[in-house]
Design an enzyme around this catalytic site. Structure first.
Site, PDB file in Angstrom:
ATOM      1  CB  SER A 144      -0.996  -0.060   1.266  1.00  0.00           C
ATOM      2  OG  SER A 144      -1.693  -1.142   0.976  1.00  0.00           O
TER       3      SER A 144
ATOM      4  CE  LYS B  38     -10.642  -4.668   4.450  1.00  0.00           C
ATOM      5  NZ  LYS B  38     -10.770  -4.675   3.307  1.00  0.00           N
TER       6      LYS B  38
ATOM      7  CG  ASP C 253     -12.083  -3.574   0.205  1.00  0.00           C
ATOM      8  OD1 ASP C 253     -11.223  -3.063  -1.063  1.00  0.00           O
ATOM      9  OD2 ASP C 253     -12.202  -3.724   1.568  1.00  0.00           O
TER      10      ASP C 253
ATOM     11  N   GLY D  13     -14.608  -9.389   5.207  1.00  0.00           N
ATOM     12  CA  GLY D  13     -15.292  -7.980   4.744  1.00  0.00           C
ATOM     13  C   GLY D  13     -15.709  -8.188   3.877  1.00  0.00           C
ATOM     14  CB  ALA D  14     -13.265  -9.643   1.306  1.00  0.00           C
TER      15      ALA D  14
ATOM     16  CG  LEU E 234     -11.869 -11.093  -3.596  1.00  0.00           C
ATOM     17  CD1 LEU E 234     -12.355 -10.245  -2.703  1.00  0.00           C
ATOM     18  CD2 LEU E 234     -11.845 -10.542  -5.221  1.00  0.00           C
TER      19      LEU E 234
END
Ligand code: NAP
Length: 417
Positions: free
Chosen positions: A14, A53, A89, A116-117, A192
């Site tokens: 990141s 998250k 996301d 979360g994803a 992912l």
């Protein structure tokens, strides 16, 4: 100050992405105590990742749009003293579906995981009008989540989205949760995870002729959307984000050269290492240096099995690296474990030389080739395997510059898939 908060983040990319998006001071914060961290408010904005998250939500003043609906937050902004939670996301995943031209409407979609994803994926699939969406997970929490053990009831799925970290670096060798073989209508698998670039799940999908995509594009696009929130400016040029993706996608791939002895692996690997600015690992040279013996002497003095164990160790030590060119020993292709490891971050390039040309050469330093008949035997055994594992096949019975040009073109084609 902006940054990423999570539990364990030693390998996050990141900061690189945010630097390129214009923030040279982007921070990475690891914490076991998310409550204290959030309440201290030593930041202007945050990205939130595993496992926080959902955990951050009780400490926020407001949730916006998607975050409110799915109760998963990956971006927090401090505005007028308030903490507001967002979910970018969703945008990243939406852009990924568009980029890879994955058609969702009227499709049966299986989502693996219920974190979360998974919720983000479910909401998006619903908005894109999937015909049926099933969440399969190891610990179902609600009625619309099913246990992974019931997967055989969903073998009519057309799209599978993996939202679990199974197979993610450094656990690349995690056992697959299920096989894709029973899914006869499967069109696309989206994982992912972006490290490795191809999880074992994606490698299996490709081997079955199913479209296979990773999470790298999503990572960059969710960061773009977060940066826009941090700046309160929704106009970051899409082309900048696309360039970051292209740079990462090209830079993180390894180039793995396979082919018969004397097909030019050492020569072309040096050239590609220079042209693509990637460091070089030549497994034969590494072994010779390490043992202080020629390959032929290793075979004679210590045997083939010993040599193969050295090859296997070099691959195990290096396949999780990124941005390297790996020139392989001609026999590595006989070991499926090694080849499947090399494929995780590698574009496998088969240098296809007509073995009759190799037969006509004087060969004096190859342990398994004493005669023309040996060349033929090796070729007939290995060529089908080279073809099986190759992402790119290039005929090398031509001038070197022509070959290099074709390899480069095919690499760029591969990267733009
Ligand atoms: P999360 O909220 O912690 O959810 C993880 C999910 O995976 C949970 O359902 C968890 O089940 C399941 N899981 C973990 N280990 C498992 C195992 N061994 N077997 C079966 N299920 C397992 O995490 P998340 O935020 O959703 O992220 C999940 C994955 O998506 C991560 O790999 C992350 O890197 C990736 N991701 C990528 C992007 C991107 O931009 N590319 C964005 C978001 C997420 P339990 O609850 O039973 O543990």
């Amino acid at each position: 100050m902006f940054g990423l908060v999570g539990k364990l983040l030693p390998h996050t990319i990141s900061p690189f992405i945010y630097n390129k998006l214009g923030d040279p001071h982007y921070q990475v914060w690891e914490t076991d105590d998310i409550e204290t961290f959030i309440k201290a408010k030593n930041y202007s904005g945050l990205n939130v990742t595993i496992p926080y998250k959902e955990a951050v939500i009780p400490y926020l003043d407001e949730l916006d749009g998607v975050a409110k609906t799915i109760k998963s937050v990956n971006t927090i902004i401090r505005r007028d003293g308030k903490l507001i939670g967002y979910n970018t996301d969703y945008y990243g995943l939406f852009k990924t579906i568009q980029y890879h031209k994955i058609s969702i409407k009227n499709k049966k979609v299986l989502i693996i995981g219920n974190g979360g994803a998974a919720k983000t994926a479910r909401f998006l699939m619903s908005n894109l009008r999937a015909e049926k969406i099933t969440l399969l997970c190891r610990n179902p929490k609600t009625q619309d989540e099913q246990p992974l053990s019931s997967i055989e009831n969903y073998s009519d799925a057309q799209i599978i989205i993996n939202t679990t970290p199974v197979g993610m670096y450094p656990h690349n060798e995690d056992q697959l949760l299920f096989s894709l073989k029973p899914f006869h209508q499967l069109e696309t698998v989206l994982d992912l995870i972006y490290n490795p670039l191809k999880t074992k799940l994606l490698i299996e999908a490709e081997s079955l002729g199913i479209n296979a995509y990773n999470g790298l594009y999503m990572l960059v696009m969710q960061a773009k959307a977060s940066r826009e929130l941090f700046l309160d400016d929704s106009n970051i040029d899409h082309l900048i984000a696309k360039e970051i993706y292209n740079f990462l996608n090209k830079g993180r791939h390894n180039l793995v050269l396979i082919g018969l002895p004397l097909s030019g692996k050492s020569t072309y690997s040096k050239d590609l290492s220079y042209r693509f600015q990637k460091s070089l690992i030549d497994t034969d040279h590494t072994i010779e240096k390490q043992e202080d013996l020629s390959i032929k002497d290793i075979f004679t003095q210590k045997g083939e099995r010993y040599f193969r164990s050295l090859e296997s160790k070099i691959v195990s030590d290096s396949y999780q690296k990124t941005n390297v060119v790996i020139s392989t020993g001609g026999g590595m292709v006989m070991d499926s474990d090694i080849m499947l490891k090399l494929k995780q971050n590698g574009i496998v390039i088969y240098l296809d030389r007509d073995y009759h040309i190799i037969m006509d050469k004087t060969i004096n330093n190859r342990p398994l080739i004493q005669s023309k008949a040996d060349v033929e035997k090796l070729a007939l055994m290995r060529i089908p395997l080279y073809k099986k594992y190759a992402d790119i096949i290039v005929n090398v019975d031509r001038p070197k510059l022509e070959v290099i040009k074709e390899i480069e073109d095919k690499i760029y084609d591969y990267l733009s898939r």
